[in-house]
Design a protein around this motif. Structure first.
Motif, PDB file in Angstrom:
ATOM      1  N   UNK A 155      78.594  43.152   1.286  1.00 25.87           N
ATOM      2  CA  UNK A 155      78.709  42.563  -0.054  1.00 25.87           C
ATOM      3  C   UNK A 155      78.699  41.034   0.066  1.00 25.87           C
ATOM      4  N   UNK A 156      79.397  40.505   1.099  1.00 24.04           N
ATOM      5  CA  UNK A 156      79.467  39.043   1.264  1.00 24.04           C
ATOM      6  C   UNK A 156      78.152  38.484   1.797  1.00 24.04           C
ATOM      7  N   UNK A 157      77.626  39.120   2.862  1.00 26.74           N
ATOM      8  CA  UNK A 157      76.383  38.579   3.456  1.00 26.74           C
ATOM      9  C   UNK A 157      75.590  39.692   4.163  1.00 26.74           C
ATOM     10  N   UNK A 158      74.646  40.325   3.470  1.00 30.93           N
ATOM     11  CA  UNK A 158      73.903  41.458   4.044  1.00 30.93           C
ATOM     12  C   UNK A 158      73.125  41.093   5.313  1.00 30.93           C
ATOM     13  N   UNK A 159      72.564  39.872   5.341  1.00 29.17           N
ATOM     14  CA  UNK A 159      71.702  39.502   6.476  1.00 29.17           C
ATOM     15  C   UNK A 159      72.503  39.486   7.791  1.00 29.17           C
ATOM     16  N   UNK A 160      73.650  38.775   7.765  1.00 26.74           N
ATOM     17  CA  UNK A 160      74.462  38.696   8.996  1.00 26.74           C
ATOM     18  C   UNK A 160      74.988  40.093   9.352  1.00 26.74           C
ATOM     19  N   UNK A 255      79.310  41.354  18.641  1.00 26.42           N
ATOM     20  CA  UNK A 255      79.232  41.374  17.173  1.00 26.42           C
ATOM     21  C   UNK A 255      79.914  40.128  16.593  1.00 26.42           C
ATOM     22  N   UNK A 256      81.105  39.801  17.115  1.00 29.02           N
ATOM     23  CA  UNK A 256      81.881  38.676  16.585  1.00 29.02           C
ATOM     24  C   UNK A 256      81.125  37.357  16.819  1.00 29.02           C
ATOM     25  N   UNK A 257      80.530  37.204  18.027  1.00 33.30           N
ATOM     26  CA  UNK A 257      79.815  35.956  18.335  1.00 33.30           C
ATOM     27  C   UNK A 257      78.634  35.776  17.377  1.00 33.30           C
ATOM     28  N   UNK A 258      77.894  36.879  17.190  1.00 29.31           N
ATOM     29  CA  UNK A 258      76.733  36.793  16.284  1.00 29.31           C
ATOM     30  C   UNK A 258      77.163  36.416  14.870  1.00 29.31           C
ATOM     31  N   UNK A 259      78.282  37.023  14.408  1.00 33.03           N
ATOM     32  CA  UNK A 259      78.756  36.764  13.046  1.00 33.03           C
ATOM     33  C   UNK A 259      79.147  35.304  12.889  1.00 33.03           C
ATOM     34  N   UNK A 260      79.864  34.775  13.896  1.00 28.56           N
ATOM     35  CA  UNK A 260      80.324  33.383  13.805  1.00 28.56           C
ATOM     36  C   UNK A 260      79.109  32.431  13.762  1.00 28.56           C
ATOM     37  N   UNK A 261      78.161  32.669  14.672  1.00 26.97           N
ATOM     38  CA  UNK A 261      76.992  31.788  14.754  1.00 26.97           C
ATOM     39  C   UNK A 261      76.206  31.773  13.435  1.00 26.97           C
ATOM     40  N   UNK A 262      75.823  32.971  12.993  1.00 23.78           N
ATOM     41  CA  UNK A 262      74.983  33.015  11.777  1.00 23.78           C
ATOM     42  C   UNK A 262      75.759  32.646  10.517  1.00 23.78           C
ATOM     43  N   UNK A 263      77.079  32.912  10.511  1.00 27.08           N
ATOM     44  CA  UNK A 263      77.943  32.572   9.363  1.00 27.08           C
ATOM     45  C   UNK A 263      77.983  31.070   9.174  1.00 27.08           C
ATOM     46  N   UNK A 264      78.231  30.324  10.291  1.00 30.52           N
ATOM     47  CA  UNK A 264      78.323  28.856  10.183  1.00 30.52           C
ATOM     48  C   UNK A 264      76.979  28.283   9.728  1.00 30.52           C
ATOM     49  N   UNK A 265      75.884  28.865  10.270  1.00 33.28           N
ATOM     50  CA  UNK A 265      74.549  28.407   9.854  1.00 33.28           C
ATOM     51  C   UNK A 265      74.383  28.567   8.341  1.00 33.28           C
ATOM     52  N   UNK A 266      74.853  29.680   7.802  1.00 31.31           N
ATOM     53  CA  UNK A 266      74.692  29.935   6.364  1.00 31.31           C
ATOM     54  C   UNK A 266      75.517  28.970   5.517  1.00 31.31           C
ATOM     55  N   UNK A 267      76.734  28.596   6.048  1.00 30.41           N
ATOM     56  CA  UNK A 267      77.563  27.645   5.293  1.00 30.41           C
ATOM     57  C   UNK A 267      76.866  26.282   5.284  1.00 30.41           C
ATOM     58  N   UNK A 268      76.265  25.900   6.471  1.00 32.94           N
ATOM     59  CA  UNK A 268      75.524  24.644   6.518  1.00 32.94           C
ATOM     60  C   UNK A 268      74.376  24.641   5.509  1.00 32.94           C
ATOM     61  N   UNK A 269      73.736  25.823   5.367  1.00 31.32           N
ATOM     62  CA  UNK A 269      72.594  25.905   4.438  1.00 31.32           C
ATOM     63  C   UNK A 269      73.058  26.139   2.999  1.00 31.32           C
ATOM     64  N   UNK A 270      74.392  26.095   2.771  1.00 31.50           N
ATOM     65  CA  UNK A 270      75.017  26.335   1.453  1.00 31.50           C
ATOM     66  C   UNK A 270      74.700  27.726   0.895  1.00 31.50           C
ATOM     67  N   UNK A 276      84.407  32.243   1.495  1.00 24.61           N
ATOM     68  CA  UNK A 276      83.692  33.489   1.822  1.00 24.61           C
ATOM     69  C   UNK A 276      83.541  33.606   3.348  1.00 24.61           C
ATOM     70  N   UNK A 277      83.257  32.450   4.000  1.00 28.25           N
ATOM     71  CA  UNK A 277      83.093  32.458   5.459  1.00 28.25           C
ATOM     72  C   UNK A 277      84.402  32.883   6.138  1.00 28.25           C
TER      73      UNK A 277
END
Ligand code: ATP
Length: 584
Positions: A155-160, A255-270, A276-277
């Protein structure tokens, strides 16, 4: 792994409402625990947007406290139900186990030794109930929590979330690889535990003989070598089990490493707010528990499944004693006849009874004598239906023995075996076991008939003396007479004494034989003896050798024959005379 559901399907079905209630409680608890990170994220966003008011903060605090209370209640309920389920299952499995083994015949007890059965009834039953308790809980928790967590993450982020799911899919492959090895190692470990239990039991029971023959060191070495085998098997099992943890932790870390990496990228991209992060991160962290639970549940269920198989193997053992579909009812045993009867023990080629024929009826006494190992006890075992039937006929009241239920036959038989079984109870309770409906007067009369009264006075607490384990407080002769008294209160139609007077002196034997004739005249009496004085007054005496009747008749007839009976009688009489002369 699915096997355990097939094996315990009957229990899950019986307890379906309890399991549904547990699932409901878990669902409520899990949903509420997922709300906490969501509220945290919401509060952070409110703070960064500077819209968090005092009343909003109070509301948030009330919701959080309510969630804690609800979580406490739901956890309490499912915990209670799970522990209760495990206890109910243990009770049911054990009840079935004991009911089954109590009906088994001699062949079964030759295959399964006491220590093995004990290890199945304790360790294996525990492993099965742990599967129902801890294993099922982990399964429910892991699947529910994982579904809810991953859905919330979607619900929060389908891609990640898709990226996070990929490593989780590795788990089934790893499990599949380990499963077969674990199953094999677990079976080997349990098998060696059974062997060890049996040896420990033998050493404890036989400790006096071991000491008397100064075999302590050998016995300890034997036990140590068996312990070493069990230890090695346990270590091998633990090693493979410990591979599970790294598998699950590894998956979680990826799983956790991937989530952190892509999550921060998404916050940078707004594409995501900071709140939510944070919520998303907490959800990823929360993945650790269900992923670990998945490993724990597979491990517990696998052990439970292996143990269930070991218990099931006992359930699947069938007795050779066939229960007739429409058994004849046996009110009283009036006659017993063996007609041209032959029998070999399972797996043996030797005939322990060979073309054996004899008949005895109400009020009569049959004396059975002969060399050791000639088949005397085998006759009794066949009558008590402890083994499959042989060739020829055994008739009770002129009908085939297989037409009656074995239990119905045994109800009418008062049996004193060669080995005296004394339970760790009082003397009174031990005798009452023969007939739980017997009055105190009946028991006192039986004691008198067994010539046991004089001994009761010498015991510390008389009839209330606790006999200790296997009757250690009693002498051999006292144990024999206690067993005799137990048989006398039985009130059956047949009295069987299997060499039951061997540990009493000549005078006591004479008293008991006289009492049997006087107080139990209606019973059929079968007396197996080595001392011929015990069968002297019998209506028929048979002499057995290698399962065959070689002499048959009354005492007088056999004395005239001048065969084995005559020789034995003369020898025993000479010995008795010499002994009395020595005493004088
Ligand atoms: N469970 C068994 N399996 C195989 N053979 C057995 C079993 N029990 C007894 N036998 C054999 O059957 C034969 C008869 O044994 P049984 O116990 O009937 O002898 P017995 O006359 O009562 O001996 P004793 O006077 O020493 O008590 C013996 O050769 C014995 O070794």
């Amino acid at each position: 792994m699915i096997k355990i559901f097939r094996q315990l399907g009957w229990f899950i079905k019986e307890m379906k409402w309890r399991y549904l209630l547990v699932l409901l409680m878990l669902l409520i608890g899990d949903v509420f625990s997922l709300i906490v990170p969501w509220i945290t994220g919401y509060t952070i966003d409110q703070m960064t947007m500077r819209t968090l008011t005092g009343s909003k903060l109070t509301q948030i605090t009330i919701v959080l406290v309510s969630i804690i209370v609800i979580g406490y209640i739901t956890t309490g309920i499912w915990n209670y139900i799970f522990i209760q389920n495990a206890n109910i299952l243990s009770f049911k499995v054990l009840k079935k186990f004991f009911r089954h083994i109590i009906r088994m015949d001699g062949k079964f007890f030759k295959k399964y030794q006491t220590g093995d059965l004990m290890s199945r009834a304790t360790e294996d039953v525990n492993a099965v109930s742990e599967a129902v308790d801890f294993g099922f809980l982990m399964l429910a928790e892991a699947s529910l929590y994982l579904t809810l967590l991953i859905s919330s993450m979607f619900v929060i982020n389908p891609k990640i979330s898709i990226i996070v799911l990929i490593p989780i899919l590795i788990i089934p492959f790893g499990v599949d690889k380990l499963e077969k090895t674990i199953e094999k190692l677990y079976e080997e470990r349990q098998q060696s535990t059974s062997v060890l239990s049996n040896s420990v039991l033998e050493s404890i029971v036989g400790v006096r003989v071991i000491r008397a023959y100064a075999k302590e060191r050998e016995d300890i070495e034997k036990l140590l070598s068996k312990s070493q085998v069990t230890y090695d098997k346990s270590i091998a099992f633990s090693k493979i089990i410990s591979l599970y943890e790294p598998l699950f932790i590894g998956v979680f870390t990826i799983a956790a490493t991937l989530a952190i990496y892509f999550g921060i990228m998404d916050v940078f991209k707004s594409n995501m707010t900071t709140g939510k992060l944070v919520t998303y991160f907490v959800y990823v962290m929360m993945l650790e528990w269900p992923v670990f639970a998945l490993g724990a549940f597979i491990n517990t269920l696998q052990r439970g499944s292996g143990s269930y198989e070991r218990i099931d193997a006992v359930y699947n053992e069938e007795s050779d004693i066939i229960i007739p579909e429409n058994p004849l009812s046996l009110e009283k045993i009036e006659s017993i006849e063996f007609d041209n009867y032959s029998f070999s023990y399972p797996g043996s080629q030797v005939k322990s009874l060979n073309s054996f024929s004899i008949a005895v009826k109400t009020g009569e006494t049959l004396g059975i004598v002969g060399t050791t190992g000639s088949g005397k006890t085998t006759i009794i075992r066949q009558l008590l239906r402890q083994y499959k039937l042989g060739e020829g006929k055994i008739l009770i009241n002129n009908c085939g023995i297989s037409e009656y239920n074995a239990e119905n036959i045994r109800e009418h038989i008062a049996y004193v075996p060669q080995e005296h079984i004394v339970f760790s109870k009082t003397v009174y309770e031990n005798i009452r076991l023969g007939n739980m409906n017997a009055s105190r007067e009946d028991i006192m009369a039986a004691i008198e008939h067994a010539d046991f009264t004089k001994d009761i006075g010498t015991l510390t607490n008389g009839l209330e003396t606790v006999t200790g384990e296997s009757g250690v407080m009693l002498s051999g002769g006292q144990k024999q007479r206690l067993s005799l008294a137990r048989a006398f209160v039985r009130a059956g139609n047949v009295l069987i004494l299997d060499d039951s007077l061997s540990a009493v002196d000549g005078k006591t034997e004479e008293n008991i034989i006289r009492n049997i004739a006087e107080y139990y005249p209606e019973m059929i009496k079968i007396i197996v003896a080595h001392r011929l004085s015990a069968v002297r007054d019998a209506n028929y005496i048979i002499v057995l050798q290698e399962g065959t009747i070689v002499e048959k008749g009354t005492h007088e007839e056999l004395m005239e024959l001048r065969g084995w009976y005559y020789d034995q009688f003369m020898e025993q009489n000479t010995m008795t005379t010499q002994e009395s002369e020595e005493v004088e």
